[in-house]
Motif scaffolding. Sequence first.
Motif, PDB file in Angstrom:
ATOM      1  N   ASP A   1       0.858  -1.192   0.000  1.00 28.88           N
ATOM      2  CA  ASP A   1       0.000   0.000   0.000  1.00 28.88           C
ATOM      3  C   ASP A   1       0.887   1.232   0.000  1.00 28.88           C
ATOM      4  N   ASP A   2       0.343   2.371   0.372  1.00 31.97           N
ATOM      5  CA  ASP A   2       1.118   3.609   0.350  1.00 31.97           C
ATOM      6  C   ASP A   2       2.271   3.600   1.349  1.00 31.97           C
ATOM      7  N   MET A   3       2.131   2.829   2.437  1.00 28.89           N
ATOM      8  CA  MET A   3       3.184   2.797   3.458  1.00 28.89           C
ATOM      9  C   MET A   3       4.310   1.832   3.084  1.00 28.89           C
ATOM     10  N   ASN A   4       3.949   0.687   2.509  1.00 29.83           N
ATOM     11  CA  ASN A   4       4.945  -0.329   2.159  1.00 29.83           C
ATOM     12  C   ASN A   4       4.761  -0.761   0.704  1.00 29.83           C
TER      13      ASN A   4
ATOM     14  N   SER B   1       8.205  -3.409  -3.742  1.00 26.87           N
ATOM     15  CA  SER B   1       9.664  -3.538  -3.737  1.00 26.87           C
ATOM     16  C   SER B   1      10.215  -3.621  -2.316  1.00 26.87           C
ATOM     17  N   LEU B   2       9.720  -2.753  -1.429  1.00 27.10           N
ATOM     18  CA  LEU B   2      10.212  -2.729  -0.048  1.00 27.10           C
ATOM     19  C   LEU B   2       9.877  -4.039   0.665  1.00 27.10           C
ATOM     20  N   ILE B   3       8.665  -4.536   0.504  1.00 26.15           N
ATOM     21  CA  ILE B   3       8.271  -5.788   1.157  1.00 26.15           C
ATOM     22  C   ILE B   3       9.104  -6.946   0.628  1.00 26.15           C
ATOM     23  N   GLY B   4       9.331  -6.952  -0.691  1.00 23.87           N
ATOM     24  CA  GLY B   4      10.143  -8.007  -1.284  1.00 23.87           C
ATOM     25  C   GLY B   4      11.556  -8.018  -0.724  1.00 23.87           C
ATOM     26  N   GLN B   5      12.146  -6.826  -0.575  1.00 21.05           N
ATOM     27  CA  GLN B   5      13.495  -6.722  -0.016  1.00 21.05           C
ATOM     28  C   GLN B   5      13.515  -7.129   1.455  1.00 21.05           C
TER      29      GLN B   5
ATOM     30  N   HIS C   1       2.332  -2.236  10.733  1.00 20.51           N
ATOM     31  CA  HIS C   1       1.329  -2.078   9.677  1.00 20.51           C
ATOM     32  C   HIS C   1       1.264  -3.324   8.797  1.00 20.51           C
ATOM     33  N   LEU C   2       2.411  -3.916   8.515  1.00 24.49           N
ATOM     34  CA  LEU C   2       2.427  -5.139   7.701  1.00 24.49           C
ATOM     35  C   LEU C   2       1.693  -6.276   8.411  1.00 24.49           C
ATOM     36  N   LEU C   3       1.906  -6.406   9.713  1.00 24.95           N
ATOM     37  CA  LEU C   3       1.210  -7.457  10.455  1.00 24.95           C
ATOM     38  C   LEU C   3      -0.298  -7.260  10.398  1.00 24.95           C
ATOM     39  N   SER C   4      -0.738  -6.004  10.477  1.00 22.65           N
ATOM     40  CA  SER C   4      -2.172  -5.744  10.394  1.00 22.65           C
ATOM     41  C   SER C   4      -2.711  -6.080   9.002  1.00 22.65           C
TER      42      SER C   4
END
Length: 311
Positions: free
Chosen positions: A24-27, A30-34, A49-52
Amino acid sequence: MMTYGETFRYFRKSKGLTLKQVADDMNSVSLIGQFETNHSRISVERFVHLLSQIAVSYDEFQVKRRGTTRTPVQQQIHDFQALMSIRKIIADDGQHISEEELRRHFQQLRKENEGHYNLQLAQYVDLVQYQWEHKPTDSVTESYPRQLQLYFAQVDEWGLYELMLLNQCFRIFPVAISWQLLQIVRKKVTLIAKLPGYNSEIANVYFSAITAFTARHDLAKAWQTWHLAEKFCRQQNAEGSAILLPAMAGWITLHEGHEERARALFDQTLEYYNMLSLTEMHDRWQQILEGQISAYHKKIPQYFVFVTPFE
């Protein structure tokens, strides 16, 4: 032990979610993949936020990542502290573990750290060693372990370890230093409080600080800290910790010389435990508070480290 990224990837895939569905706008994707492939670290806020996004609690995440809610070092520290826990003392009719046996367990911790150095264990060993070499007094000498103060000031991300370590340090830090560190806690709790199960640990920090300030006769700081604790419990809906607020107010009030008023405040906390049918907690705290009144009459400073109950 799995990394944070690997663990997150496990849960995401187990729920059949793609990177695009979680991003989403926060993550970003590309960032999650890294993050999942251990090529990038993310902030506590982004992690929460990712856990939610995947509907996984922090506790569930850690159980999968480590197979336990504690690291091996945290378990060693936990087991050592349990030897001196108030639950054990009460269960043993007030009998403490013998100093000889306690030192034997401590030497095992020291040897473990000499063989496999770990910063957390090294800090805990230094802390215990200092406490044994310096008897608690109303004043704190300039010889307090400054390396611990610097650690708190420099570490970017606070978690459960930092809260537990600070809890242990209030009895050895000067009042001014303890107060400075509480201001850091105030800034950190916004993110920390979002992690499930952390509310009680944050409240414990405030409660431990109250007893340290009271033991050093700085009742103004003790009341200021009580108001911080009350505000935190109210904002975070921390009902379990809020039960102790009257008792903590009574702790300070007792040292203001108002014993009857203090007893009334103590009774409020005990009555809450009665109303909730928490008999074990009621009996435990009844003994603790009676002991506090006895120590007050004997003019014995009472430092108290608040921790979650030992299993």
